[in-house]
Design a protein around this motif. Sequence first.
Motif, PDB file in Angstrom:
ATOM      1  N   GLY A  52       0.736  -1.215  -0.189  1.00  0.00           N
ATOM      2  CA  GLY A  52       0.085  -0.092   0.069  1.00  0.00           C
ATOM      3  C   GLY A  52       0.778   1.298  -0.005  1.00  0.00           C
ATOM      4  O   GLY A  52       1.983   1.378   0.410  1.00  0.00           O
ATOM      5  N   GLU A  53       0.327   2.286  -0.583  1.00  0.00           N
ATOM      6  CA  GLU A  53       0.867   3.638  -0.559  1.00  0.00           C
ATOM      7  C   GLU A  53       1.090   4.308   0.676  1.00  0.00           C
ATOM      8  O   GLU A  53      -0.063   4.109   1.694  1.00  0.00           O
ATOM      9  N   LYS A  54       2.137   4.693   1.138  1.00  0.00           N
ATOM     10  CA  LYS A  54       2.315   5.078   2.583  1.00  0.00           C
ATOM     11  C   LYS A  54       1.305   6.409   3.007  1.00  0.00           C
ATOM     12  O   LYS A  54       0.845   6.297   4.202  1.00  0.00           O
ATOM     13  N   ASP A  55       0.972   7.226   2.215  1.00  0.00           N
ATOM     14  CA  ASP A  55      -0.069   8.260   2.422  1.00  0.00           C
ATOM     15  C   ASP A  55      -1.576   7.691   2.496  1.00  0.00           C
ATOM     16  O   ASP A  55      -2.071   8.218   3.718  1.00  0.00           O
ATOM     17  N   ALA A  56      -1.775   6.696   2.034  1.00  0.00           N
ATOM     18  CA  ALA A  56      -2.998   6.189   1.976  1.00  0.00           C
ATOM     19  C   ALA A  56      -3.067   5.446   3.384  1.00  0.00           C
ATOM     20  O   ALA A  56      -4.207   5.788   4.101  1.00  0.00           O
ATOM     21  N   ILE A  57      -2.033   4.915   3.986  1.00  0.00           N
ATOM     22  CA  ILE A  57      -1.900   4.192   5.116  1.00  0.00           C
ATOM     23  C   ILE A  57      -2.165   4.974   6.140  1.00  0.00           C
ATOM     24  O   ILE A  57      -2.847   4.959   7.152  1.00  0.00           O
TER      25      ILE A  57
END
Length: 119
Positions: free
Chosen positions: A32-37
């Motif tokens: 997953g994308e770090k910003d989304a997490i």
Amino acid sequence: MKRPENTIIIKTEAFADRIIRMCRYLTDEDKGEKDAIRQIYRSGTSVGANTAESQYAQSRADFLTKMTIALKEANETKFWLGRLHSEDALNDKEYNSINDDCVEIIKLLTSITKTIKTK
């Protein structure tokens, strides 16, 4: 004296715990994308924080505000769950399980806010 059980508090606390574990798993597995997490961590735990805070609201209007914020945060969490699923960070089983919990919380919060508004 023990306070009576409160369904929305119990469910949103358990949901926040699931979100924390899910984010830890996604980070550890580099999925997953770090910003989304980060976003889903923030919104998913905010649902529980706002419902907990609502228990000591200063007025009916304050209670409604806290529950409305929790509802908005739950809806945002649902959005981020969809993004993580669409980028294959969550498989179908993982997504369906946590998304079902999120939808249940959204329904409960919608009912609570509508009831308060009509009183």
